[in-house]
Design a protein around this motif. Structure first.
Motif, short mmCIF file in Angstrom:
data_model
loop_
_atom_site.label_atom_id
_atom_site.label_comp_id
_atom_site.label_asym_id
_atom_site.label_seq_id
_atom_site.Cartn_x
_atom_site.Cartn_y
_atom_site.Cartn_z
N LYS A 1 0.85 -1.19 0.00
CA LYS A 1 0.00 0.00 0.00
C LYS A 1 0.88 1.23 0.00
CE LYS A 1 -4.15 -1.83 2.24
NZ LYS A 1 -5.15 -1.63 3.34
N LYS B 1 -10.84 11.10 12.38
CA LYS B 1 -11.80 10.47 11.49
C LYS B 1 -11.28 9.10 11.03
CE LYS B 1 -9.92 12.89 7.47
NZ LYS B 1 -10.20 13.85 6.37
N SER B 2 -12.15 8.33 10.43
CA SER B 2 -11.77 7.01 9.93
C SER B 2 -10.68 7.11 8.87
CB SER B 2 -12.99 6.30 9.34
OG SER B 2 -13.97 6.08 10.33
N GLY B 3 -9.72 6.18 8.91
CA GLY B 3 -8.66 6.14 7.91
C GLY B 3 -7.47 7.01 8.22
N ILE B 4 -7.50 7.72 9.34
CA ILE B 4 -6.41 8.64 9.65
C ILE B 4 -5.25 7.95 10.35
CG2 ILE B 4 -7.09 9.40 11.96
CD1 ILE B 4 -6.12 11.71 9.03
N GLY B 5 -5.48 6.70 10.82
CA GLY B 5 -4.39 5.95 11.44
C GLY B 5 -4.52 5.73 12.93
N THR C 1 -4.13 2.03 13.76
CA THR C 1 -2.74 1.67 13.48
C THR C 1 -1.83 2.09 14.62
OG1 THR C 1 -3.08 1.85 11.09
CG2 THR C 1 -0.81 1.99 11.89
N THR D 1 -0.08 4.10 1.23
CA THR D 1 -0.36 4.92 2.39
C THR D 1 0.65 4.68 3.50
OG1 THR D 1 -2.73 4.76 1.92
CG2 THR D 1 -2.12 5.54 4.10
#
Length: 209
Positions: free
Chosen positions: A14, A36-40, A43, A16
């Motif tokens: 990926k 927000k969603s997807g910001i890490g 992770t 990202t």
């Protein structure tokens, strides 16, 4: 004490990549991480828990650089020292609520008085269903069981991934208050990641990714 320095991470295959701010938490300090969603957010939580290894940087928990531990050492450290509240249910479906908590204590090699289990079950409104199998529980009940499993062995660090996402306002307050009270009682760190702004007033230390 929790400290991270120059953490970066990239998933294989990926494009990202993530770079995270340095974190330092002294004993009994808590932290809320919003985003927000997807910001890490997840992770970062998984890096601190040792479930992922950073591309660069270090993670220290009680002065131990966990990203330098072997897989076996890390599994032992995590099982004994970290309490994880996952967004998705990880209860053993064939076991009852009580048996799930007893199993968590067994694997962490931590012993507590049976009365302490009763207190926790009552605090999370699980006492009346303690003999119900996990597959019989509602989403909210499963989430509360997940929280109980994360704190029953009195870990050094509590990490919670969206712990209130499936809870109504009343249970949201109960769960966050319990997590904070447990962290204070045992003088450990609590890190919560969420997009749920309802819990922001409960924290003095807040960062947004």
């Amino acid at each position: 004490m929790i400290q991270t320095d120059h953490l970066t991470f990239q998933y294989k295959k990926k494009d990202t990549s993530f770079s995270f701010p340095d974190l330092t938490l002294k004993q009994n300090e808590n932290l809320l991480i919003l985003g927000k969603s997807g910001i890490g957010k997840t992770t970062l939580l998984h890096l601190i828990a040792g479930l992922l290894k950073p591309k660069h940087g270090t993670i220290r928990i009680d002065a131990i650089a966990i990203n330098t531990l072997s897989n076996r050492q890390l599994d032992k450290f995590r099982g004994e020292k970290i309490g994880l509240v996952f967004q998705k249910n990880h209860a053993i479906s064939s076991l009852s609520v009580l048996e799930n908590l007893q199993a968590r204590l067994y694997f962490s090699k931590h012993k507590i008085e049976p009365s302490a289990i009763d207190v926790l079950l009552k605090q999370l409104d699980l006492h009346k269903i303690q003999h119900h199998k996990a597959h019989q529980l509602s989403e909210g009940q499963l989430q509360r069981l997940g929280i109980a499993s994360a704190i029953i062995h009195e870990p050094s660090l509590i990490l919670a991934d969206e712990p209130t996402s499936n809870l109504d306002d009343e249970n949201c307050k109960i769960v966050i208050a319990l997590l904070i009270a447990q962290a204070k009682k045992t003088k450990v760190n609590l890190i919560v990641i969420t997009h749920d702004s309802r819990i922001k007033p409960f924290f003095q230390n807040v960062i947004t990714l």
